[in-house]
Write an enzyme that holds these catalytic residues in place. Structure first.
Site, PDB file in Angstrom:
ATOM      1  CB  CYS B  88     -41.338 -24.991  -7.698  1.00  0.00           C
ATOM      2  SG  CYS B  88     -43.004 -25.287  -7.100  1.00  0.00           S
ATOM      3  CG  HIS B 344     -41.300 -26.876  -1.968  1.00  0.00           C
ATOM      4  ND1 HIS B 344     -40.429 -25.962  -2.517  1.00  0.00           N
ATOM      5  CD2 HIS B 344     -42.144 -27.233  -2.984  1.00  0.00           C
ATOM      6  CE1 HIS B 344     -40.737 -25.776  -3.798  1.00  0.00           C
ATOM      7  NE2 HIS B 344     -41.778 -26.527  -4.102  1.00  0.00           N
TER       8      HIS B 344
END
Lengths: 494, 400
Positions: B88, B344
């Site tokens: 991420c 996200h």
């Protein structure tokens, strides 16, 4: 003197309520109303005959590091996960035994475990020493709304045969081989096919078992009336008393077969009951253990003065005492592949196992062997060439360090409902081991509230994943809470 | 000691696609959307790009591996494209690559693009990532919510926090982000929520409920970077420059030793310390105007306030509930809605955080514009608390 030098067993944590089963199927199978009593032991979603055999073996061998005395492992079962791939060999890896151990899988009848004991005795006799671990375990699949579903149970038994520190001396054996087909299961099939019960009882058990029993008594030079503990597992009610009577064995010698709590554990049941009897048996007492199947087999033992010097790690009485009643019949059906529950797309994940990787790391994966840095004492799982010690990464300083028999403590945890799991919530967290080492691992045999930070846990060998596409089961270790167990006395009345 | 990146590189232009469930858009469409905005903002043409960095995490459901996907989608003029995968934190790492290339003088102008197309899996939440052949044989088949939820159990254990109080505090984190996201037209979720909704939401991973988890979104973001002198020569004024770019990676100590207590992110503390030193920040609570942090889960944001030194250890619960990080608080956090509400799309998130800082510093953040911010901090975390890559970047106005 040759005989039993150690014993143990295993009964899974879950006990399926028979009332639950009978009620659920009452619309279809009302004939089972009278069977709605007590519980039967059922494996958790991550257990099979192999994991139960490992549990029974650990119960028998205890937590000690030195297992080099075990020179043979005979695994008796008719429900092992692999037809080819030595199941006993997997047990040896889990127990971190030497690689020159004689490992055998044995099966074919319900009396296989007793045949295995006879073979173990012969081996100890011919080799003049070394112990042979005889294990028996069964998880027999049954169809929903069948009698077997209610009668059977899952469990495992273990005896260690040797000639040093004998707890129960082997006196003699009797065998009858007859192709009497009370039930059968062809290769590749999951579930047994049974013939009429009355014929099985009257022509099979009642006639064949006494032949083996009387032969064993004769070899042992023991009179039937002298037997103090008569173990004869069967799903037929009172057949053990009837056979005892036929053979001249005292009615009070007949050992309760745990049908009310555990059920009949198949191949394992003789050794399971034998271990339970040995927990309480007195020096000098005589034990006759017999099992039926394609004939019958019987063994006679005399308990020695050493019997009190041995305790299994937990013992069958404690395994029985710690059980919890399971009232979800669909859970039982799902765990036993009798009910296909929706898994969602996350259940589609490929669980292929790289066998090269598995072999390269078999000590860590099967034996839960970590690496301990000889310089700093820090423990690394999985073992690695370079240690993690901050600022001083030493190289090639780790030596094998076994974690399976060490206790741990939960540092952090969570229980999630997102991933596909056969028994949600999927619960895992970080476990710190006594003496060092940390593994982020799964928890099993738990109910809500059993896991919290600082919960004390112990290790159990379990199914890690099943690759259904290729029919491969992989195993690893999980953590389970250390449970205080009800006193043995409470369950001994069983 | 290296001299660091401070003020050596500036943002020339930025773009960000609408985040969300982009049923309408292919991965290529998302890249083009972010690219077009960035190029228009920079005022340059493709021939002026010297090199590109492309962050995308899940190639199997996205655009495959390597750098071709970006070059093909944008028809780049055969320049170098480096694909970056760092979980991420990949977006921030792609920026680091582009910025370092410009700072070295090897490139005059470089672009970093992050993109993730997650909504082609057929289910909610993140797809299961493959992790090689060994790890699946011993490591739990774990999901992100349960990995991060463990922060809560460890934090509770360390500071003896009442679980109900902690649940209220993490709920406040999400309520604040929803309130912010409601003012962001590009956000995935644009509606406010109540404390009751948070507390009563279904549990995903104890103690995290639905509203404690960030959205899983499609989206892309792009940044074009150059040296300040080049930006000036292209007519740009009031630049946003990079003050610090730090990245710390776990080496297994947290995961395998018995020393880490699980209540904080070790790498975040290391990256923050280095970033403050690189940027010359000595009093973060006074000097930092706003933060965009990796709030993949509400508990992550809460403990991150301590990891960044914006709350004292054990005090983030109180600071969160006191509104220190609300839009009208002392150090607003996730003014754009954060991962929680902006969304996200993994590979894009680090660049999306930078996008918000860039808009805020330029006074272009519309309804959510903060009053006169000068320094923004970006915290971008990849992996899980016990094993991760953590990036801390600091940006601010060009020294004047």
């Amino acid at each position: 003197m040759i005989g039993i030098v150690g014993h143990g067993g295993y009964v899974p944590w879950l006990r399926l309520s028979r009332r639950t089963v009978v009620d659920a199927n009452a619309w279809y199978a009302p004939q089972f109303a009278s069977k709605a009593k007590g519980t039967r032991a059922m494996v958790n979603f991550d257990e099979d005959s192999l994991t139960m055999a490992v549990a029974a073996a650990r119960d028998c061998l205890g937590a000690g590091e030195d297992r080099d005395h075990v020179r043979g492992v005979y695994l008796a079962s008719n429900t092992l996960p692999f037809v080819e791939r030595l199941n006993a060999g997997i047990v040896c890896e889990a127990l971190t035994l030497r690689d020159d151990v004689e490992a055998l899988d044995l099966g074919g009848s319900q009396r296989t475990a007793l045949s295995a004991v006879s073979q173990a005795i012969a081996r100890v006799k011919s080799n003049n020493g070394g112990n042979v671990l005889v294990l028996a375990a069964d998880t027999r699949k049954t169809r929903a709304a069948s009698a077997q579903e209610l009668d059977y149970g899952d469990g495992a038994g273990a005896v260690l045969i040797g000639n040093k520190g004998v707890l129960a001396e082997f006196l003699g054996a009797g065998t009858v081989n007859v192709d009497f087909i009370d039930h059968f299961r062809a290769s590749g099939e999951d579930i047994d096919y049974h013939w009429e019960e009355r014929w099985v009882r009257d022509e099979g058990l009642s006639k064949l078992a006494p032949k083996a029993i009387l032969a064993a008594l004769e070899t042992a030079n023991v009179k039937a009336g002298q037997i103090d503990h008569f173990i004869f597992p069967s799903t037929f009610a009172r057949i053990d008393r009837q056979i005892a009577k036929t053979c001249g064995i005292k009615a009070e010698a007949v050992v309760n077969t745990l049908s009310e709590s555990v059920g009949d554990t198949g191949t394992a049941h003789g050794l399971l009951l034998l271990s339970l009897v040995l927990e309480k048996a007195l020096p000098g007492q005589l034990i006759l253990l017999a099992q039926f199947g394609s004939g019958a087999e019987a063994l006679v033992f005399r308990v020695t003065d050493a019997v009190r010097s041995f305790r299994p790690a937990k013992g069958v009485s404690q395994w029985i005492g710690r059980g919890v009643e399971e009232k979800n019949y669909t859970k039982f059906l799902s765990f036993n592949d009798q009910l296909r529950l929706e898994r969602g797309m996350r259940g589609e994940q490929d669980r292929k196992t790289a066998l090269t990787t598995a072999y390269r790391h078999k000590s860590a994966l099967m034996g839960l062997v970590a690496g301990r840095c000889e310089v700093t004492g820090t423990v690394h799982f999985p073992p690695s060439r370079i240690s993690y010690d901050q600022g001083k990464p030493l190289q090639d300083t780790q030596k094998p360090y076994k974690l399976a028999e060490r206790r741990g403590r939960v540092l952090s945890w969570s229980a999630e409902y997102l991933s596909f799991h056969k028994s949600p919530p999927h619960t895992y967290g970080q476990v710190d081991f006594e003496g060092g080492g940390r593994i982020l691992m799964e928890f099993t045999d738990i109910a809500k509230g059993d896991i919290a930070s600082d919960t004390n846990v112990e290790m159990v060998f379990r199914i890690k994943d099943v690759d259904e596409r290729r029919a491969f089961t992989r195993y690893f270790w999980k953590a389970t809470p250390i449970r205080s167990v009800k006193p043995a006395a409470k369950t001994a009345k069983e | 000691m290296a001299s660091g990146i401070k003020d050596k590189v500036a943002v020339l232009g930025m773009g960000c696609s609408k985040f969300g469930e982009r049923w309408d858009a292919s991965p290529e469409d998302l890249m083009v959307e972010a690219y077009n905005e960035a190029m228009a903002d920079a005022g340059i043409g493709p021939e002026q790009l010297d090199a590109a960095w492309f962050s995308t995490h899940m190639p199997d459901i996205g655009v495959g591996r390597a750098g071709m996907a970006l070059a093909i989608a944008l028809r780049l003029p055969n320049i170098a494209v480096t694909r970056v995968e760092n979980a991420c934190a990949g977006g921030s790492d792609a920026v680091r690559g582009a910025v370092y290339a410009v700072a070295s003088g090897a490139c005059d102008i470089a672009i970093a693009v992050g993109m993730e197309k997650l909504k082609d899996t057929g289910y909610g939440g993140l797809p299961t990532a493959t992790v090689g052949t060994y790890i699946p044989q011993w490591y739990p088949n774990a999901v992100a919510p349960a990995n991060f939820a463990q922060l809560a159990s460890a934090y509770q254990r360390r500071f003896q926090v009442d679980p109900k109080l902690l649940k209220r505090a993490i709920s406040h984190v999400s309520i604040k982000s929803h309130a912010n996201g409601a003012k962001n037209p590009k956000a995935h979720f644009q509606q406010a929520i109540t404390e009751e909704q948070c507390l009563k939401a279904p549990i995903i991973a104890e103690p995290l409920g639905l509203y404690d988890c960030a959205g899983v979104s499609d989206g892309a973001a792009a940044v074009i970077v150059t040296r300040p002198d080049i930006a000036h020569s292209l007519g740009k004024r009031d630049l946003v420059t990079f003050k610090a770019l730090q990245l710390a990676t776990s080496n297994g100590w947290e995961m395998h030793s018995n020393d880490w207590d699980g209540s904080y992110v070790h790498t975040a503390r290391i990256a923050a310390k280095k970033a403050y030193a690189e940027a010359g920040i000595t009093k973060p609570r006074e000097q930092i105007s706003m933060t965009e942090v990796h709030d993949c889960f509400s508990i992550t944001e809460l403990i991150t306030m301590e990891d960044l030194g914006l709350s004292d250890d054990g005090q983030a619960v109180r600071d969160v509930l006191d509104g220190v990080f609300d839009a009208d608080g002392k150090i607003p956090c996730q003014i754009d809605g954060g991962l929680k509400c902006f969304g996200h799309p993994i590979g894009a998130s680090g660049i999306r955080m930078l996008y918000e800082m860039y808009l805020q510093l330029n006074g272009r953040a519309g309804a959510r514009q903060l009053k006169d911010p000068s320094i923004g901090l970006i915290h971008n975390l990849g992996g899980q608390p016990s094993q991760n890559v953590c990036s801390v970047s600091i940006v601010g106005r060009e020294p004047g």
